[in-house]
Every structure is written in structure tokens, then in C-alpha cells.
Design a protein around this motif. Sequence first.
Motif, PDB file in Angstrom:
ATOM      1  N   THR A  30       0.833  -1.205   0.000  1.00  0.00           N
ATOM      2  CA  THR A  30       0.000   0.000   0.000  1.00  0.00           C
ATOM      3  C   THR A  30       0.868   1.256   0.000  1.00  0.00           C
ATOM      4  OG1 THR A  30      -1.670   1.250   1.263  1.00  0.00           O
ATOM      5  CG2 THR A  30      -0.124  -0.100   2.528  1.00  0.00           C
ATOM      6  N   VAL A  73      -0.086   3.871   1.547  1.00  0.00           N
ATOM      7  CA  VAL A  73      -0.539   4.591   2.737  1.00  0.00           C
ATOM      8  C   VAL A  73       0.391   4.284   3.910  1.00  0.00           C
ATOM      9  CG1 VAL A  73      -2.429   4.914   4.375  1.00  0.00           C
ATOM     10  CG2 VAL A  73      -2.929   4.555   1.938  1.00  0.00           C
ATOM     11  N   SER A 125      -1.047   2.531   7.038  1.00  0.00           N
ATOM     12  CA  SER A 125      -1.346   1.109   6.849  1.00  0.00           C
ATOM     13  C   SER A 125      -0.074   0.269   6.858  1.00  0.00           C
ATOM     14  CB  SER A 125      -2.117   0.898   5.541  1.00  0.00           C
ATOM     15  OG  SER A 125      -3.395   1.515   5.608  1.00  0.00           O
ATOM     16  N   VAL A 158      -5.712  -4.242   0.039  1.00  0.00           N
ATOM     17  CA  VAL A 158      -6.674  -3.294   0.598  1.00  0.00           C
ATOM     18  C   VAL A 158      -7.429  -4.000   1.715  1.00  0.00           C
ATOM     19  CG1 VAL A 158      -6.940  -1.908  -1.490  1.00  0.00           C
ATOM     20  CG2 VAL A 158      -8.404  -3.907  -1.156  1.00  0.00           C
ATOM     21  N   ASP A 215      -6.784   2.043   6.289  1.00  0.00           N
ATOM     22  CA  ASP A 215      -7.018   2.471   4.908  1.00  0.00           C
ATOM     23  C   ASP A 215      -8.008   3.634   4.871  1.00  0.00           C
ATOM     24  OD1 ASP A 215      -5.300   0.687   3.779  1.00  0.00           O
ATOM     25  OD2 ASP A 215      -6.834  -0.635   2.937  1.00  0.00           O
ATOM     26  N   ILE A 259      -8.461   4.955  -0.660  1.00  0.00           N
ATOM     27  CA  ILE A 259      -7.403   3.964  -0.845  1.00  0.00           C
ATOM     28  C   ILE A 259      -7.435   3.352  -2.237  1.00  0.00           C
ATOM     29  CG2 ILE A 259      -8.839   2.160   0.205  1.00  0.00           C
ATOM     30  CD1 ILE A 259      -4.981   2.365   0.111  1.00  0.00           C
ATOM     31  N   GLN A 281      -4.311   3.379  -4.785  1.00  0.00           N
ATOM     32  CA  GLN A 281      -3.673   2.158  -5.280  1.00  0.00           C
ATOM     33  C   GLN A 281      -3.591   2.174  -6.808  1.00  0.00           C
ATOM     34  OE1 GLN A 281      -2.048   0.068  -3.562  1.00  0.00           O
ATOM     35  NE2 GLN A 281      -3.142  -0.851  -1.843  1.00  0.00           N
TER      36      GLN A 281
END
Length: 491
Positions: A282, A284, A287, A320, A325, A329, A333
Motif C-alpha cells: 500500500t 498509505v 497502513s 486493501v 485504509d 485507498i 492504489q
Amino acid sequence: MKVLLVNPEFPETYWSFRHALPFEGKRSVFPPLSLMTVSSLLPKKVERRLVDLNVQSLKKSHLEWADMVFITGMLAQKKSLHEVVKQATALGKKIVLGGPYVTSTIEELPHADHIFQGEAETTLPEFFTDLDRGEAKRVYKALERPPMSISPTPDFDIVDLKRYSCMSVQYSRGCPFSCEFCDIIEIYGRVPRTKSNHQILTEFDELNRRGWRGPVFIVDDNFIGNKKNVRQLMPELVDWQKRHGHPFSLLTEASLNLADDDELLNNMRDAGFRRVFLGIETPVEESLVEAQKPQNRGNLLESVKKIQSYGMEVMGGFIVGFDNDPEDIFERQIEFIRESAIPLAMVGMLNALPDTQLWRRLEREGRLLGEDATGNNTISTLNFVTKMDPARLIAGYEGIMKTIYKPRAYYQRALDSLKRTATETKEPTPYNLLDEIKLGVIDGERKEFWRFFIQALRKHHDRMTESLRLAAMGYHFRKLNDSYDTVNSET
């Protein structure tokens, strides 16, 4: 004694490449390396045969020949494994089960006379000693993880190499990292164990002697997990490839911190590594912290580009469904996959595998749904209560898959990847150009194929076979998405 080794069938998954294989004239991607290793561990007096259900059917005559049936399997193979056990049991055969599914599942296992949990280098010889004494136990589990120095050269003669797209060897087991969702560290440990340079090069010698030319997958879950030993291996591997005329193109899996090691990247390029699978997961940051992936910090996009600059196509794993998330998200992605020029992006929904840190945390939080994972995280199933609304999560995930594997989007990533991975070394390949061009006839999206073909011919004319391999892979992913859409609509 006669032993039948059976590899259960894999369902259609990201890694099966089932819809791409016909263009290459192959039946399966990889041979069953685990059973080939088991074959080498059997006493010499034992007669052995291997049936891989991914390339042939299991016949009654196969089972009737055997005294004992050895069956392995990963989680994704469990349905087929149960069916094989049922057939063998009906004929009164002794059943021996082993492999990752048997080792880690929380489900009730099918009938088995003997069960092997964990690695078998020490327990399988013990079993045959006990068997000769009439004292064979039902369950065998190694007291400690065996050193790779005692792992034998796989029995490459027990399979028909021509049926497979890629050969497999294993250099190491284990990973030094502690990703919360990962079962590898639970099964193989966090201290990577490696074979000696002599061991792995002997396996290369055996493949070369049998006339194999083309891709060889070093199946380690993190090839660079033991960097000290890998650095010692690389000069000898580079030398081996040069002395033998570079018969193999290499691919493997590694952690993203590979990008931090210029010397290793340079050696991997010289050794003929052409593809590497990275667990990116990810873009993020929150995360990644949740997933306990410190090796994925920093500028992920630049890390991918750097690895690509050494001539290695990057394949990526993405997830995911993390607690952290954000609502966007799915768009993030998609954007990252596009900007990173990763054609083969395996995107899945987070599943809790048995006995992982994630499983134990969710169990403490009362969020498990009481179901084992499927072993295939590219289908729209959940086995725990997610923070995000499940319907929103599933719809967003399916939206990612439909977007990234639209023909124009996929082909553009393939072209971008080819541009970033320019290399002077020509890749040995078994692909037939005419077989691959059939895609431009049978594919419903043939207009986009020919658009891609013309651009690849103009910009990468010296890499057309590689370009068409990518086209066939894209076709596989689109067909896979179509099959999942059909299943989901029926349920």
C-alpha cells in the motif's frame, strides 16, 4: 514399496497464469518443487512416481499402482487435496499428508495415516526408519527448523520439464521481517537459512544438463533476507551464467529495501535477474505501520523505479482492507500502480491467515468470522470484521481490478515498464512469436492488442518476445477478472 507423489490442482489465481499458458504451449507455470525435494529424500529402495494435477489427471491406475500416496498442498489447493484423499482412501491406500496447508490450517484435516507438519528434511528419514521397525507414528513434526545444508538437490527427473513454463529452485527459507499478516515467518521463521553456493549452483548444473533454457524462479519468499550470504553467492552466480552462456533468466521475490543496495542490484543484473516480485502492499504510510513493514518506508515509487533501472521488471503485491485504509485507498492504489509501471500487479483483499500475528490480534479483538482463509486473496472474500464497510471494500477492490486490467491501461504500463527496464543482455526465452500473435486474433480486445504491438515494435523491436509475453499475461488477468465477476454475480 511404491510411493505416489500427488500435487493437487491449483484454482485459477494470479500465479496460475492459466489463460496465458496456451500461447506458450505449456500446461503449468512451475513444477511441484516440494514433491521433487521429497522424492530426493525417499530411500533409494522406494519406487516413486509423481502426478501433478495441474498438467495431467489423476487416474485410478495411478492410485492402484501405489502402496502409499504422499499428498502436499498449499491453502489454495485444499479443495483438490481433499478430493485426492477421498479417491485414494476409497481404494484403501495409505495416506501421507504434508505441506503448508496441513501445517497451518485450523480446519479439520481429511483422513490421513501419517501427517507431516513443517519441513521434512529430518522427519521423513525418521518416518521410514520407524516404518521399517513397524513403529511409524501418525504425526511427525520437526523439533527445530532444519539447516538448508541437508536439503537435497530436487529430483528433476521425476517431472516432464517440457510441460512447464518456468523451473523452480529454492535458495533460502525464512524472512527477517515481521509483517503482521504473513504466515511465512510462522512456518519458516525469522532467521533466513540458506543453501551453500555449491548446493544452489549444483541445481543450476542439473537444469542445464537436462537442456532447460529460459526462466528459473528462485522461489524464496525473500531472496535477500540473508544479505550476507546472498552477497557471497552473487559473484559465483554471475560467473556461472557467463561460463554457461546465460542459459537462464532469473526471477525471484524480495523486500523493497533491495532498492537500498546498489552493489546487490548490479550483481543481480549481471547474474541475469529479469523480474522481481515485491510486497509493496500500500502507498498509505499508516497502513504500512499497521502491517509492521518498516522495510517499505520512504519514497516507494522511487524505490520501484530504481530497481527497474537495473533491468528488472517489477511485479507487485498490493492489499486493501487494512484498518487504517482511508476512503480514497482504491484511487491511491490505482494511481500508484499506474505511476510505478508495474504490469503484473497482484491486488488482494486482506485475509487473516491462521496463526499469524494478524490472526491472533483479530482473535483477541473478537473480529474473526470463524473461517479459514481461502489462500487466494484475489477473490472478494473476507474472514474478519473490517473497519471499512464490507460492501464498500469489496466494491472498491473490484473497481481496482477492473481499472488496472482494462486493456489500454495495462498495455500502457507494459510499455512504460519496457522503457524503464532496458538492458543490453538478451533474455533466453521459450516463447514462440507466432503463438503469441494469436492473441491479436482471438482476443475480444484485439484492437488494443494491435495498438500495443505496433508501439512495442516501434520502440522495443529487440524485445518483442518479452512484449508479447506481457500481452499474454494481461489477457490472463482480464479472463481471471471475468471469471470472478461471474462467480460473484451468481452468489
